[in-house]
Design an enzyme around this catalytic site. Structure first.
Site, PDB file in Angstrom:
ATOM      1  N   ASP A  38      91.655  60.054  40.861  1.00 17.16           N
ATOM      2  CA  ASP A  38      93.043  59.676  41.167  1.00 17.16           C
ATOM      3  C   ASP A  38      93.520  60.326  42.465  1.00 17.16           C
ATOM      4  OD1 ASP A  38      93.341  57.992  38.978  1.00 17.16           O
ATOM      5  OD2 ASP A  38      93.997  59.609  37.658  1.00 17.16           O
ATOM      6  N   ASP A 118      92.367  56.181  26.150  1.00 21.68           N
ATOM      7  CA  ASP A 118      91.306  56.234  27.149  1.00 21.68           C
ATOM      8  C   ASP A 118      90.116  55.413  26.682  1.00 21.68           C
ATOM      9  OD1 ASP A 118      90.103  56.885  29.469  1.00 21.68           O
ATOM     10  OD2 ASP A 118      89.533  58.914  28.883  1.00 21.68           O
ATOM     11  N   GLU A 177      93.032  47.902  23.981  1.00 23.53           N
ATOM     12  CA  GLU A 177      92.055  48.854  24.476  1.00 23.53           C
ATOM     13  C   GLU A 177      90.964  49.042  23.418  1.00 23.53           C
ATOM     14  OE1 GLU A 177      93.158  49.771  27.403  1.00 23.53           O
ATOM     15  OE2 GLU A 177      91.935  51.485  28.002  1.00 23.53           O
ATOM     16  N   CYS A 413      57.214  75.090  29.098  1.00 23.53           N
ATOM     17  CA  CYS A 413      58.114  75.253  27.950  1.00 23.53           C
ATOM     18  C   CYS A 413      58.403  76.739  27.762  1.00 23.53           C
ATOM     19  CB  CYS A 413      57.453  74.670  26.707  1.00 23.53           C
ATOM     20  SG  CYS A 413      58.342  75.063  25.188  1.00 23.53           S
TER      21      CYS A 413
END
Ligand code: IVH
Length: 679
Positions: A38, A118, A177, A413
Site C-alpha cells: 500500500d 481478507d 469474499e 542433515c
C-alpha cells in the site's frame, strides 16, 4: 526533480507495483506485506498527482488488479466489480467524509461500517433465486468462472430462501469474499509442515490458491467459506430496498452467509468509534479481518456520489496496520521433518508481538533466506501472518554490522549427517536417509498420535525413549516390543508397561482410516483417509490401487474427496519398497484394521429414500448420480411428490425445482448430495 527524472521514477514504480500485483493477484504468493504494498502504491499515486501530465490510463493506480488464471472460462460481469480506496489514517478517513459532505451537500451522513474480510472477491449470480454462476473479480470487467469450486462451500445455499414478504429478484449479482477460517488455515499448514511442504503465508493466499485449483475434489478437501456483503446488478432494482444496511438484512433472510457484525453510525465521529470497536473484537472472528469498510448507507446517495474508474466515491477501507516488531536474529537452527525436509528456523531475541512473546519464526527454506539475505546477527522485522504464525519479513540493513556473514545453508542433515538432496520441482532440501532417527521418531509419533492409532501410553516422550534404545526403527517395530525389555526402563514400570502393551494390542483393531492416516502419505489428511477407507475397505487394496482406480475420463476423480494430486502422492507412496513392505509387515504382526461399515457397493444410508434429479450437476452426469443413489440403497423417481425425500438440483433446473419448492420438499445441490452420501 526534473520531468525526465520523474518519468524514470514513475516507470520504475509502475513496474514494481505491477510485479507485486502479479504476485498477489495471479500467483497468490506476495513477497511483501500488504502494508508495504500500500505504501509503494501510495508513493506512485503521489508522484502521479505531482506530475499530472505524466499520468497514464495504463498505470496500476488506474486499474484494479487482475486475478484471471489459466484453465478457467472467463465471464463478463453485468456490472463491473470495483476495488476500494484505502487508508491507514484517521485523518484521511475524516477527509473522505468531509469530501462526501461537500459533494452531496449534507451536514451529516449515515454510514455502514463492516469488517473488511481478507479473502478474494467473487460475484455470485442468482437467477429466480437459483445460483447459476460464481465469477472472480478478474480485471473488474470479466473474471474467471469458478462456479464448480464455489459449489463446494457447504454453507452457501444453491437456492435462496423465500420468507414472508421477501421478493426474489429475476437476476441478481451479489458480491462477497471467499476466505478460509483461521482454524482451517492452521489445519492445512499443520499438515503441510508435517509433510515437509512449503507453508502458505496467510489464509488469504491459501483461499486464493484453493479457489483457483482445477481439481474440484482437491478444493472440496479444503474448506472454503464465503460471506456476502455487496450488491452488483439487480433486476428489478426495487427488489433490494434503499439502504446498504437493509441489503445486509435481506442477504441474511435469503439464507446467505453474511459478515459477523455491522454498525450503522451517523456522522464521522460515530464511524470512528465503530472502527475502533471492530478493531477490538476482530481477533475473535473466525476469519482474518484486515480493516473496516465504511460505506454510505442510502443507496440513492451512493448513486449520486458515483465512482472513479476503479473505486466508488461512497466507500473507503480503513486498514489496520499489522503489528510488527524488530528484534535480533540470534541463530538459525534446522528442523528435520517426518519426510526429511530441512526447515530453517529463526531463533530470536524474545519480543512482544500482537499479544504474545515471539522467540522463533519459520524461515521456510534455503531460497527464502537467500532472497531476503537474512544473516545471523541481523536486526530483523517480524510480523504475524494471518495473525497467527510469526514470520521474518526482512532485515533492517541500517543496523547490519560488517561481522554479519551471509548464511550458508548446511549440505548435510544436522541429525544423521547424510548429504541432503533437492527433489526436482521442489524448493525444499531433504535428508534422504529413511532411517534418520528424527524421521523415524516423527513417523512413529504421528502413527501413535490421537488422530491416527491413538495408542495409549505411547506419547512423544515414550517414542523418543524407544527410538533411542534402538527398539523401534519403524512403525512395525511397535508391534514387536517385548514386555521383558520394557520392564528394564526403570523401577516400578510394570503398570505403565502393561498399559502400553494393552494400548498397542487394542490398536491392532483400529478403524481403517486411522491406519491410513497414520501412514503419513503426503497430502492425505483425516478427511481423505476416511474417504479412502470407505472406498477401498483394506490397506492392501489401497496399496495396490493404480491411477485408473482414482481418476477417470477427463481427469474426473472417481472417489469422493480424492483428486489427482492426492492420487499421485498415494501411488508414489506405495511405490517405495519400504512403504509397500510395511503393509504386509503390519498384517503379519496382527494389525487388522476395521473396514468401515457399508464398505463395498451396497450401502444402506439412502434406504427407503426417493430422489428426483433435475438440471445439470457441476461434476456428475445424471447417470452417475443415479448409480450413487442406488448403490446407497435409494431410489430415483422422475416426478416430484410429497413423498420425495430430496430433489437434487443442478444448473438450469426447471419445473421440478418449482414443484419441490411449492411442496416444501428439501432441495439439495451436488455438494449437499455428496455430503449426505459421505455422512
Ligand atoms: S465493498 C465497490 N465490503 O476488499 C465496493 N469489500 O480492498 C467493493 N472486501 O475488492 C467492495 N471485505 O474484495 C467491500 N465488507 C467488504 C469487504 C470488501 C473485503 C474486499 C473486496 C474489495 C477489497 C478492496
Amino acid at each position: 526533480m526534473t520531468s525526465v527524472e520523474a518519468q524514470a521514477k514513475l516507470a520504475q514504480l509502475r513496474a514494481e507495483v505491477a510485479r507485486h500485483d502479479e504476485l498477489y493477484h495471479r500467483q497468490a504468493e506476495p513477497e511483501i506485506s500488504d502494508y508495504d504494498y500500500d505504501q509503494l502504491k501510495r508513493s506512485l499515486a503521489d508522484l502521479e498527482a505531482a506530475w499530472p501530465e505524466l499520468a497514464t490510463a495504463e498505470s496500476p493506480t488506474a486499474k484494479v488488479g487482475d486475478d484471471r488464471a489459466e484453465g478457467f472460462q472467463t465471464y463478463r460481469h453485468r456490472q463491473p466489480m470495483q476495488s476500494l480506496d484505502n487508508t491507514y489514517s484517521e485523518a484521511e478517513l475524516r477527509e473522505f467524509d468531509a469530501r462526501l459532505g461537500r459533494l452531496l451537500e449534507r451536514e451529516q451522513l449515515n454510514y455502514v461500517v463492516e469488517p473488511k474480510i481478507d479473502g478474494l472477491a467473487v460475484s455470485l449470480t442468482y437467477e429466480k433465486g437459483q445460483l447459476v454462476r460464481a465469477v472472480t473479480r478478474g480485471n473488474g470487467i470479466e473474471g474467471d468462472d469458478v462456479t464448480v469450486n464455489i459449489r463446494t462451500i457447504k454453507t452457501l445455499p444453491e437456492i435462496l430462501k423465500v420468507t414472508d414478504g421477501a421478493v426474489i429478484p429475476e437476476v441478481i449479482e451479489i458480491r462477497g469474499e471467499v476466505y478460509m477460517t483461521l482454524a482451517e488455515f492452521a489445519r492445512i499448514n499443520g499438515e503441510r509442515e508435517e509433510a515437509g511442504e512449503a507453508l502458505y503465508a496467510n489464509p488469504r493466499n491459501l483461499a486464493a490458491g484453493t479457489l483457483k485449483m482445477l481439481d474440484r475434489a482437491e478444493v472440496a478437501a479444503r474448506q472454503l467459506e464465503i460471506v456476502l456483503y455487496g450488491l452488483g446488478y439487480c433486476e428489478p432494482a426495487s427488489a433490494v430496498g434503499e439502504t446498504q444496511s437493509g441489503f445486509h438484512a435481506l442477504v441474511r433472510q435469503w439464507g446467505l452467509p453474511t459478515v459477523e457484525k455491522i454498525w450503522t453510525p451517523q456522522g464521522i465521529d460515530d464511524v470512528w468509534a465503530a472502527v475502533q470497536a471492530l478493531d477490538r473484537m476482530r481477533h475473535d472472528f473466525a476469519y482474518a479481518t484486515d480493516g473496516a469498510v465504511v460505506k454510505l448507507d442510502p443507496i440513492k446517495l451512493q448513486r449520486d456520489a458515483g465512482s472513479t474508474s476503479k473505486a466508488p466515491r461512497w466507500a473507503m477501507a480503513y486498514k489496520f496496520a499489522a503489528e510488527r516488531a524488530e528484534t535480533l536474529l540470534k541463530a538459525i537452527t534446522i528442523q528435520v521433518g517426518r519426510t526429511g525436509v530441512l526447515t530453517p528456523v529463526a531463533e530470536l531475541e524474545p519480543v512482544q508481538l500482537a499479544g504474545t512473546t515471539v522467540s522463533r519464526a519459520t524461515l521456510h527454506n534455503r531460497d527464502e533466506i537467500a532472497r531476503k539475505d537474512i544473516r545471523v546477527g541481523d536486526q530483523v522485522y517480524v510480523e504475524k501472518a494471518g495473525e497467527i504464525i510469526p514470520i521474518v519479513l526482512g532485515v533492517n540493513l541500517e543496523k547490519r554490522t560488517p561481522e554479519c556473514a551471509a548464511y550458508v545453508f548446511p549440505d548435510a542433515c544436522p541429525v544423521c549427517g547424510t548429504k541432503v538432496v533437492q527433489v526436482e520441482g521442489e524448493v525444499a532440501l531433504r535428508c534422504p536417509n529413511f532411517e534418520c532417527p528424527v524421521q523415524v521418531r516423527r513417523r512413529v509419533q504421528h502413527f501413535a498420535s490421537k488422530g491416527c492409532l491413538d495408542i495409549d501410553g505411547l506419547g512423544i516422550a515414550m517414542v523418543d525413549t524407544l527410538v533411542d534404545k534402538g527398539w523401534v526403527r519403524s512403525v512395525a517395530d511397535i508391534y514387536r516390543l517385548k514386555r521383558v525389555d520394557l520392564l528394564t526402563l526403570g523401577k516400578s514400570v510394570e503398570k505403565s508397561t502393561d498399559n502400553l502393551l494393552t494400548g498397542i494390542e487394542a490398536s491392532k483393531h483400529s478403524e481403517l482410516w486411522r491406519v491410513i492416516n497414520g501412514l503419513g502419505i503426503t497430502h492425505v489428511g483425516t478427511a481423505a483417509a476416511k474417504d479412502l477407507a470407505k472406498h477401498f475397505g483394506s490397506l492392501e487394496a489401497l496399496a495396490a490401487a493404480g491411477y485408473d482406480d482414482f481418476i477417470g475420463e477427463k481427469k474426473a476423480s472417481r472417489i469422493n474427496g480424492i483428486g489427482e494430486t492426492m492420487a499421485l502422492a498415494i501411488i508414489a507412496h506405495f511405490q517405495k519398497p519400504e512403504n509397500a513392505a510395511l503393509v504386509s509387515e503390519l498384517r503379519e504382526l496382527g494389525v487388522q484394521p476395521l473396514a468401515p461399515q457399508a464398505a463395498g457397493p451396497e450401502g444402506t444410508q439412502f434406504a427407503g429414500m426417493t430422489f428426483v434429479l433435475t438440471g445439470t450437476l457441476p461434476t456428475m452426469t445424471r447417470d452417475e448420480a443415479k448409480e450413487k443413489i442406488e448403490a446407497a440403497g435409494g431410489k430415483v423417481s422422475g416426478s416430484v411428490s410429497k413423498k420425495t425425500s430430496y430433489v437434487l438440483a443442478g444448473a438450469e433446473a426447471g419445473s421440478k425445482l418449482e414443484k419441490a419448492q411449492s411442496l416444501g420438499v428439501t432441495v439439495i445441490d451436488e455438494a449437499g448430495f455428496l455430503k449426505l452420501l459421505a455422512d
